[in-house]
Design a protein around this motif. Structure first.
Motif, PDB file in Angstrom:
ATOM      1  N   LYS A 166       2.193  -3.190  16.833  1.00  0.00           N
ATOM      2  CA  LYS A 166       1.936  -4.366  17.849  1.00  0.00           C
ATOM      3  C   LYS A 166       1.358  -5.573  16.907  1.00  0.00           C
ATOM      4  O   LYS A 166       1.745  -6.774  17.449  1.00  0.00           O
ATOM      5  N   LEU A 167       0.272  -5.253  16.232  1.00  0.00           N
ATOM      6  CA  LEU A 167      -0.211  -6.330  15.299  1.00  0.00           C
ATOM      7  C   LEU A 167       0.537  -6.954  14.144  1.00  0.00           C
ATOM      8  O   LEU A 167       0.336  -8.203  13.999  1.00  0.00           O
ATOM      9  N   LYS A 168       1.399  -6.080  13.769  1.00  0.00           N
ATOM     10  CA  LYS A 168       2.069  -6.665  12.425  1.00  0.00           C
ATOM     11  C   LYS A 168       3.022  -7.941  12.746  1.00  0.00           C
ATOM     12  O   LYS A 168       2.851  -8.655  11.853  1.00  0.00           O
ATOM     13  N   PRO A 169       3.955  -7.997  13.813  1.00  0.00           N
ATOM     14  CA  PRO A 169       4.664  -9.033  13.683  1.00  0.00           C
ATOM     15  C   PRO A 169       3.791 -10.483  14.165  1.00  0.00           C
ATOM     16  O   PRO A 169       4.578 -11.626  14.034  1.00  0.00           O
ATOM     17  N   VAL A 170       2.551 -10.254  14.640  1.00  0.00           N
ATOM     18  CA  VAL A 170       1.663 -11.280  14.842  1.00  0.00           C
ATOM     19  C   VAL A 170       0.700 -11.713  13.626  1.00  0.00           C
ATOM     20  O   VAL A 170      -0.029 -12.281  13.799  1.00  0.00           O
ATOM     21  N   SER A 171       1.078 -10.906  12.554  1.00  0.00           N
ATOM     22  CA  SER A 171       0.361 -10.990  11.395  1.00  0.00           C
ATOM     23  C   SER A 171       1.255 -11.240  10.174  1.00  0.00           C
ATOM     24  O   SER A 171       1.307 -10.846   9.135  1.00  0.00           O
ATOM     25  N   TRP A 172       2.354 -12.272  10.675  1.00  0.00           N
ATOM     26  CA  TRP A 172       3.414 -12.695   9.497  1.00  0.00           C
ATOM     27  C   TRP A 172       4.122 -11.847   9.173  1.00  0.00           C
ATOM     28  O   TRP A 172       4.716 -11.739   7.793  1.00  0.00           O
ATOM     29  N   GLY A 173       4.068 -10.518   9.905  1.00  0.00           N
ATOM     30  CA  GLY A 173       5.034  -9.510   9.261  1.00  0.00           C
ATOM     31  C   GLY A 173       4.421  -8.769   8.303  1.00  0.00           C
ATOM     32  O   GLY A 173       5.228  -8.047   7.383  1.00  0.00           O
ATOM     33  N   GLN A 174       3.033  -8.685   7.868  1.00  0.00           N
ATOM     34  CA  GLN A 174       2.798  -8.321   6.435  1.00  0.00           C
ATOM     35  C   GLN A 174       2.565  -6.859   6.662  1.00  0.00           C
ATOM     36  O   GLN A 174       2.128  -6.153   7.559  1.00  0.00           O
ATOM     37  N   SER A 175       3.079  -6.050   5.562  1.00  0.00           N
ATOM     38  CA  SER A 175       3.251  -4.682   5.670  1.00  0.00           C
ATOM     39  C   SER A 175       1.766  -3.998   5.429  1.00  0.00           C
ATOM     40  O   SER A 175       1.714  -2.872   5.848  1.00  0.00           O
ATOM     41  N   GLN A 176       0.854  -4.672   4.970  1.00  0.00           N
ATOM     42  CA  GLN A 176      -0.520  -4.125   4.679  1.00  0.00           C
ATOM     43  C   GLN A 176      -0.941  -3.707   6.321  1.00  0.00           C
ATOM     44  O   GLN A 176      -1.666  -3.006   6.487  1.00  0.00           O
ATOM     45  N   ILE A 177      -0.632  -4.660   7.268  1.00  0.00           N
ATOM     46  CA  ILE A 177      -1.183  -4.258   8.510  1.00  0.00           C
ATOM     47  C   ILE A 177      -0.774  -2.740   9.116  1.00  0.00           C
ATOM     48  O   ILE A 177      -1.793  -2.044   9.836  1.00  0.00           O
ATOM     49  N   THR A 178       0.286  -2.405   8.535  1.00  0.00           N
ATOM     50  CA  THR A 178       0.610  -1.043   9.266  1.00  0.00           C
ATOM     51  C   THR A 178       0.675   0.036   8.178  1.00  0.00           C
ATOM     52  O   THR A 178       0.360   1.464   8.383  1.00  0.00           O
ATOM     53  N   ASP A 179       0.659  -0.114   6.909  1.00  0.00           N
ATOM     54  CA  ASP A 179       0.698   0.626   5.812  1.00  0.00           C
ATOM     55  C   ASP A 179      -0.721   0.950   5.036  1.00  0.00           C
ATOM     56  O   ASP A 179      -0.745   2.266   4.508  1.00  0.00           O
ATOM     57  N   ALA A 180      -1.578   0.146   5.260  1.00  0.00           N
ATOM     58  CA  ALA A 180      -2.997   0.560   4.625  1.00  0.00           C
ATOM     59  C   ALA A 180      -3.481   1.601   5.175  1.00  0.00           C
ATOM     60  O   ALA A 180      -3.239   1.858   6.634  1.00  0.00           O
ATOM     61  N   SER A 181      -4.357   2.278   4.684  1.00  0.00           N
ATOM     62  CA  SER A 181      -5.130   3.494   5.262  1.00  0.00           C
ATOM     63  C   SER A 181      -5.958   2.926   6.425  1.00  0.00           C
ATOM     64  O   SER A 181      -5.843   3.820   7.782  1.00  0.00           O
ATOM     65  N   HIS A 182      -6.618   1.820   6.204  1.00  0.00           N
ATOM     66  CA  HIS A 182      -7.480   1.696   7.294  1.00  0.00           C
ATOM     67  C   HIS A 182      -7.238   0.033   7.739  1.00  0.00           C
ATOM     68  O   HIS A 182      -7.159  -0.832   6.766  1.00  0.00           O
ATOM     69  N   TYR A 184       0.733  -1.259   0.069  1.00  0.00           N
ATOM     70  CA  TYR A 184       0.000   0.090   0.075  1.00  0.00           C
ATOM     71  C   TYR A 184       1.007   1.076  -0.031  1.00  0.00           C
ATOM     72  O   TYR A 184       1.978   1.333   0.278  1.00  0.00           O
ATOM     73  N   ASP A 185       0.402   2.289  -0.612  1.00  0.00           N
ATOM     74  CA  ASP A 185       0.874   3.723  -0.608  1.00  0.00           C
ATOM     75  C   ASP A 185       0.475   4.311   1.022  1.00  0.00           C
ATOM     76  O   ASP A 185      -0.601   4.491   0.961  1.00  0.00           O
ATOM     77  N   SER A 186       1.177   4.238   1.722  1.00  0.00           N
ATOM     78  CA  SER A 186       0.997   4.571   3.317  1.00  0.00           C
ATOM     79  C   SER A 186       0.817   6.256   3.171  1.00  0.00           C
ATOM     80  O   SER A 186      -0.020   6.638   4.318  1.00  0.00           O
ATOM     81  N   SER A 187       0.873   7.053   2.045  1.00  0.00           N
ATOM     82  CA  SER A 187       0.644   8.269   2.421  1.00  0.00           C
ATOM     83  C   SER A 187      -0.845   8.810   1.663  1.00  0.00           C
ATOM     84  O   SER A 187      -1.441   9.982   1.834  1.00  0.00           O
ATOM     85  N   LYS A 188      -1.577   7.717   1.294  1.00  0.00           N
ATOM     86  CA  LYS A 188      -2.718   7.845   0.747  1.00  0.00           C
ATOM     87  C   LYS A 188      -4.003   7.197   1.559  1.00  0.00           C
ATOM     88  O   LYS A 188      -3.679   6.239   2.065  1.00  0.00           O
ATOM     89  N   LYS A 189      -4.781   8.268   1.917  1.00  0.00           N
ATOM     90  CA  LYS A 189      -5.857   7.909   2.993  1.00  0.00           C
ATOM     91  C   LYS A 189      -7.347   7.563   2.406  1.00  0.00           C
ATOM     92  O   LYS A 189      -7.543   8.400   1.457  1.00  0.00           O
ATOM     93  N   VAL A 190      -7.918   6.836   2.763  1.00  0.00           N
ATOM     94  CA  VAL A 190      -9.377   6.686   2.355  1.00  0.00           C
ATOM     95  C   VAL A 190     -10.011   7.638   3.197  1.00  0.00           C
ATOM     96  O   VAL A 190     -10.252   7.944   4.248  1.00  0.00           O
ATOM     97  N   ASN A 191     -11.008   8.419   2.228  1.00  0.00           N
ATOM     98  CA  ASN A 191     -11.859   9.548   3.205  1.00  0.00           C
ATOM     99  C   ASN A 191     -12.960   9.019   3.734  1.00  0.00           C
ATOM    100  O   ASN A 191     -13.326   7.911   3.645  1.00  0.00           O
ATOM    101  N   ASP A 192     -13.491   9.937   4.775  1.00  0.00           N
ATOM    102  CA  ASP A 192     -14.443   9.449   5.622  1.00  0.00           C
ATOM    103  C   ASP A 192     -15.979   9.242   4.915  1.00  0.00           C
ATOM    104  O   ASP A 192     -16.464   8.204   5.292  1.00  0.00           O
ATOM    105  N   GLU A 193     -16.149   9.881   3.585  1.00  0.00           N
ATOM    106  CA  GLU A 193     -17.177   9.346   2.843  1.00  0.00           C
ATOM    107  C   GLU A 193     -17.159   7.973   2.462  1.00  0.00           C
ATOM    108  O   GLU A 193     -18.242   7.262   2.608  1.00  0.00           O
TER     109      GLU A 193
END
Length: 209
Positions: free
Chosen positions: A59-75, A16-25
């Motif tokens: 904290k969730l990332k290492p117990v999620s097989w180290g998957q980057s989506q856990i921290t990098d996704a917008s939500h 994911y592009d961690s700089s881009k966020k999903v808007n509230d709408e």
């Protein structure tokens, strides 16, 4: 059918592009799609946790097989199922149904008794398995909503449920983590987006009797 085209567009985003966020709408629309999901008896015996706290996600990332989506996704959404199903859960639904549909509670007594009886037929293990399966119906609606909104998403089963339970204090809430979903915008560097979608042919999936 626009949905088919959108489903062809989506894929399980790896980066994911961690700089881009999903808007509230758009987030609200995804939440409403989850709310409108089908569920057994209409009971909706699940809750979705939206994890915005960066520290918690780290904290969730290492117990999620180290998957980057856990921290990098917008939500990040954690779909949780109820650990127990009680008569109170049925009563809560019956009261809501009576209120929304403007019906007398007395007219729903038979339905309530039927549901309570069916719940008592299930063992504790069967109830947990059953409520966990309900979360996948909601997840499917969320994935489809993201595709409609041209938002990227990733369903994630690669995580340690017990560790999630401890980090998110789920047992205190009577919940178990069933499946996780990352939402956001794909990175230009995600090579997976250029791969052809691999699916079994229709003739292999369907049989008419």
């Amino acid at each position: 059918m626009k949905l088919i085209e959108n489903l062809k567009w989506r894929y399980a985003t790896k980066k994911y592009d961690s700089s881009k966020k999903v808007n509230d709408e758009d987030l609200q629309k995804i939440k409403e799609a989850i709310q409108l999901s089908a569920s057994s008896y209409g009971l909706q015996l699940f809750k979705v946790l939206i994890i915005n706290d960066k520290t918690v996600r780290e904290k969730l990332k290492p117990v999620s097989w180290g998957q980057s989506q856990i921290t990098d996704a917008s939500h990040l959404m954690v779909f949780c199922n109820y650990n127990k199903v009680t008569d109170d859960d049925v009563e809560t639904y019956i009261n809501l149904k009576a209120e929304v549909q403007d019906l007398p509670i007395s007219s729903l007594g038979g339905a309530a008794d039927f549901m309570k009886a069916k719940m008592k037929e299930k063992s504790a293990e069967e109830k947990i398995s059953w409520t966990a399966r309900q979360t996948y119906i909601a997840l499917s609606n969320a994935l489809n909503a993201c595709a409609e909104l041209k938002l990227d998403s990733t369903p994630i089963e690669g995580f340690d449920p017990e560790a999630y339970s401890e980090i998110l204090k789920l047992k205190e809430k009577g919940l178990s983590a069933s499946v996780v979903m990352a939402i956001g915008h794909r990175s230009e560097d995600d090579a997976t987006q250029h791969a052809k979608k691999v699916r079994k042919p229709l003739k292999a999936l369907f049989e008419t009797l």
